[in-house]
Design a protein around this motif. Sequence first.
Motif, PDB file in Angstrom:
ATOM      1  N   ARG A  75      41.265 -39.298  28.430  1.00 38.84           N
ATOM      2  CA  ARG A  75      41.461 -39.994  26.957  1.00 38.84           C
ATOM      3  C   ARG A  75      40.551 -39.531  25.727  1.00 38.84           C
ATOM      4  O   ARG A  75      40.823 -39.734  24.751  1.00 38.84           O
ATOM      5  CB  ARG A  75      41.349 -41.348  27.135  1.00 38.84           C
ATOM      6  N   SER A  76      39.528 -38.611  26.592  1.00 38.51           N
ATOM      7  CA  SER A  76      38.307 -38.256  25.487  1.00 38.51           C
ATOM      8  C   SER A  76      39.192 -37.169  24.770  1.00 38.51           C
ATOM      9  O   SER A  76      39.924 -36.382  24.930  1.00 38.51           O
ATOM     10  CB  SER A  76      37.536 -37.560  26.287  1.00 38.51           C
ATOM     11  N   ARG A  77      38.591 -36.758  23.397  1.00 40.01           N
ATOM     12  CA  ARG A  77      39.038 -35.848  22.435  1.00 40.01           C
ATOM     13  C   ARG A  77      38.334 -34.628  22.771  1.00 40.01           C
ATOM     14  O   ARG A  77      38.131 -33.685  21.997  1.00 40.01           O
ATOM     15  CB  ARG A  77      39.045 -36.093  20.985  1.00 40.01           C
ATOM     16  N   ARG A  78      37.099 -34.714  23.870  1.00 40.58           N
ATOM     17  CA  ARG A  78      36.468 -33.490  23.775  1.00 40.58           C
ATOM     18  C   ARG A  78      37.198 -32.730  24.639  1.00 40.58           C
ATOM     19  O   ARG A  78      37.800 -32.582  25.448  1.00 40.58           O
ATOM     20  CB  ARG A  78      34.996 -34.125  24.585  1.00 40.58           C
ATOM     21  N   LYS A  79      36.718 -31.301  24.312  1.00 35.84           N
ATOM     22  CA  LYS A  79      37.022 -30.269  24.976  1.00 35.84           C
ATOM     23  C   LYS A  79      36.452 -30.048  26.363  1.00 35.84           C
ATOM     24  O   LYS A  79      35.169 -30.181  26.704  1.00 35.84           O
ATOM     25  CB  LYS A  79      37.049 -28.991  24.358  1.00 35.84           C
ATOM     26  N   LEU A  80      37.232 -29.898  27.575  1.00 38.93           N
ATOM     27  CA  LEU A  80      36.505 -29.802  28.844  1.00 38.93           C
ATOM     28  C   LEU A  80      36.731 -28.585  29.392  1.00 38.93           C
ATOM     29  O   LEU A  80      37.720 -27.897  29.043  1.00 38.93           O
ATOM     30  CB  LEU A  80      37.227 -30.842  29.748  1.00 38.93           C
ATOM     31  N   VAL A  81      35.803 -28.147  29.799  1.00 37.22           N
ATOM     32  CA  VAL A  81      35.895 -26.458  30.660  1.00 37.22           C
ATOM     33  C   VAL A  81      35.537 -26.618  31.866  1.00 37.22           C
ATOM     34  O   VAL A  81      34.969 -27.264  32.664  1.00 37.22           O
ATOM     35  CB  VAL A  81      34.487 -25.990  29.942  1.00 37.22           C
ATOM     36  N   SER A  82      36.462 -25.882  32.531  1.00 34.49           N
ATOM     37  CA  SER A  82      36.317 -25.791  34.094  1.00 34.49           C
ATOM     38  C   SER A  82      36.141 -24.305  34.370  1.00 34.49           C
ATOM     39  O   SER A  82      36.827 -23.265  33.827  1.00 34.49           O
ATOM     40  CB  SER A  82      37.639 -26.005  34.811  1.00 34.49           C
ATOM     41  N   LEU A  83      35.055 -23.934  35.040  1.00 33.43           N
ATOM     42  CA  LEU A  83      34.498 -22.603  35.431  1.00 33.43           C
ATOM     43  C   LEU A  83      35.196 -22.122  36.700  1.00 33.43           C
ATOM     44  O   LEU A  83      35.261 -23.035  37.523  1.00 33.43           O
ATOM     45  CB  LEU A  83      33.093 -22.545  35.138  1.00 33.43           C
ATOM     46  N   PRO A  84      35.241 -21.251  36.697  1.00 31.83           N
ATOM     47  CA  PRO A  84      35.786 -20.686  38.324  1.00 31.83           C
ATOM     48  C   PRO A  84      34.495 -20.666  39.382  1.00 31.83           C
ATOM     49  O   PRO A  84      33.522 -20.670  38.873  1.00 31.83           O
ATOM     50  CB  PRO A  84      36.388 -19.132  38.258  1.00 31.83           C
ATOM     51  N   SER A  85      34.742 -21.058  40.397  1.00 29.35           N
ATOM     52  CA  SER A  85      33.927 -21.042  41.471  1.00 29.35           C
ATOM     53  C   SER A  85      33.358 -19.650  41.880  1.00 29.35           C
ATOM     54  O   SER A  85      33.744 -18.777  41.665  1.00 29.35           O
ATOM     55  CB  SER A  85      34.447 -21.648  42.903  1.00 29.35           C
ATOM     56  N   LYS A  86      31.769 -19.713  41.854  1.00 29.39           N
ATOM     57  CA  LYS A  86      31.238 -18.601  42.298  1.00 29.39           C
ATOM     58  C   LYS A  86      31.087 -18.567  43.847  1.00 29.39           C
ATOM     59  O   LYS A  86      31.113 -19.458  44.664  1.00 29.39           O
ATOM     60  CB  LYS A  86      29.647 -18.698  41.936  1.00 29.39           C
TER      61      LYS A  86
END
Length: 58
Positions: free
Chosen positions: A38-49
């Motif tokens: 529901r949030s309007r914030r941009k969510l970032v998913s980073l690749p696993s290291k």
Amino acid sequence: MWKDPIVEEVRRVRERHAAKYHYNLDAICQALKEEERRSRRKLVSLPSKKPQPWAKAG
């Protein structure tokens, strides 16, 4: 022992949130994911290291 007021506040909020969902981890996670959706914030998913191998002593 000295107590950090910010840490104490975070712990109080965390406790209230967990109690709201009867300490059910699945329900807590589901509620957090719904809040993210529901949030309007941009969510970032980073690749696993990849984990680095331990260096050998010697």
